[in-house]
Write a protein that holds these residues in place. Structure first.
Motif, short mmCIF file in Angstrom:
data_model
loop_
_atom_site.label_atom_id
_atom_site.label_comp_id
_atom_site.label_asym_id
_atom_site.label_seq_id
_atom_site.Cartn_x
_atom_site.Cartn_y
_atom_site.Cartn_z
N VAL A 66 0.84 -1.19 0.00
CA VAL A 66 0.00 0.00 0.00
C VAL A 66 0.87 1.24 0.00
O VAL A 66 2.03 1.21 0.41
N THR A 67 0.31 2.34 -0.44
CA THR A 67 1.01 3.61 -0.46
C THR A 67 0.95 4.26 0.93
O THR A 67 0.15 3.87 1.79
N ARG A 68 1.79 5.28 1.10
CA ARG A 68 1.77 6.05 2.35
C ARG A 68 0.38 6.64 2.59
O ARG A 68 -0.14 6.60 3.70
N ARG A 69 -0.21 7.15 1.53
CA ARG A 69 -1.54 7.74 1.61
C ARG A 69 -2.57 6.71 2.10
O ARG A 69 -3.40 7.01 2.96
N GLN A 70 -2.49 5.50 1.56
CA GLN A 70 -3.43 4.45 1.98
C GLN A 70 -3.26 4.10 3.45
O GLN A 70 -4.25 3.88 4.15
N GLU A 109 -6.46 4.57 5.88
CA GLU A 109 -7.06 3.38 6.50
C GLU A 109 -6.88 3.37 8.02
O GLU A 109 -7.75 2.87 8.74
N SER A 110 -5.76 3.90 8.50
CA SER A 110 -5.50 3.87 9.94
C SER A 110 -6.08 5.08 10.66
O SER A 110 -6.37 5.01 11.86
N GLY A 111 -6.22 6.21 9.93
CA GLY A 111 -6.69 7.44 10.57
C GLY A 111 -5.60 8.16 11.34
O GLY A 111 -5.85 9.14 12.05
N LEU A 112 -4.37 7.68 11.20
CA LEU A 112 -3.23 8.27 11.91
C LEU A 112 -2.82 9.57 11.24
O LEU A 112 -2.86 9.70 10.02
N GLY A 113 -2.40 10.54 12.05
CA GLY A 113 -1.94 11.81 11.52
C GLY A 113 -0.54 11.71 10.94
O GLY A 113 0.23 10.80 11.27
N GLU A 114 -0.20 12.67 10.09
CA GLU A 114 1.10 12.67 9.42
C GLU A 114 2.26 12.73 10.42
O GLU A 114 3.25 12.01 10.29
N ALA A 115 2.13 13.58 11.44
CA ALA A 115 3.22 13.73 12.42
C ALA A 115 3.47 12.42 13.17
O ALA A 115 4.62 12.03 13.38
#
Length: 227
Positions: free
Chosen positions: A116-120, A124-130
């Motif tokens: 899967v990509t970073r975006r996916q 899917e996880s709902g985790l924030g970028e930081a």
């Protein structure tokens, strides 16, 4: 017109492109656990899989592979579907695929479908970028070698980090789980070493060892919490 029921051998051949490690014993195990219920031909007793049985089998296998769900949870999902209930999107996705049920896909495509990509991962996880960057910095999540993609385990780890953050657990504290996993991986290697010295490790044996160690881990964790 409905397709004719298939033998267990025909089913294995049809889905082996997506699940290279599938075996007769695996299907029999899932049947013994009540997750699939193929018809029995009389008087021979041979299993016969209708399309609905194959679809159900694919749901179970994908839920295990893509969502890392235990059989108990998968059984509950199947029961809900049997009652006509709708699963949440993140769970329903485990049992859907653009590939027509039963149609084999190339091994390379099967492997690619598990990346899967970073975006996916973030969606899917709902985790924030930081928080995701922090997991990468701690080497709890990393791309697969030679690619810019992540394995499905990255989604599971990111999802766990997201949910645990609600209980005040910092991503850094997941290093404890990582260390335990590294120790357990060494135990797996030790258990499989005799096979490595001979003709190689049967895939079913690898799966059995992993399954037993995971069961032991869950039981020991439960005993620690409930002392």
């Amino acid at each position: 017109m409905a397709s004719a029921p298939r033998t267990i051998g025909a089913v294995l051949e049809a889905i082996r492109g997506e699940f290279p490690d599938i075996s007769v014993s695996k299907l029999r195990y899932l049947e013994s656990e009540g997750l699939i219920s193929p018809e029995r031909d009389q008087p021979s007793g041979y299993r016969r899989f209708r399309q609905v049985d194959i679809d159900r089998l694919l749901f179970v296998l994908r839920a295990q592979r893509d969502k890392y769900l235990p059989l108990k949870v998968i059984r509950e999902q199947l029961d809900a579907l049997d009652r006509g209930e709708e699963l949440p999107p993140e769970l329903a996705a485990a049992g859907t695929d653009e590939q027509p049920p039963g149609k084999p896909r190339p091994r390379s495509a099967a492997v690619a479908s598990r990346l899967v990509t970073r975006r996916q991962v973030l969606v899917e996880s709902g985790l924030g970028e930081a928080a995701f960057i922090e997991l990468e910095r701690l080497k709890l999540i990393s791309v697969r070698r030679g690619t810019h993609l992540y394995g499905r385990e990255a989604v599971a780890i990111a999802s766990a980090a997201k949910r645990l953050s609600g209980f005040g657990v910092d991503p850094r504290q997941l290093r404890v789980v990582q260390q335990a996993a590294a120790t357990e991986a060494a135990l797996v290697e030790q258990a499989l070493a005799p096979y490595q010295r001979r003709s190689g490790v049967p895939r079913e044996t690898v799966a059995d060892v992993y399954r037993v160690i995971l069961q032991a881990h869950a039981a020991l964790l439960h005993s620690q919490i409930n002392e």
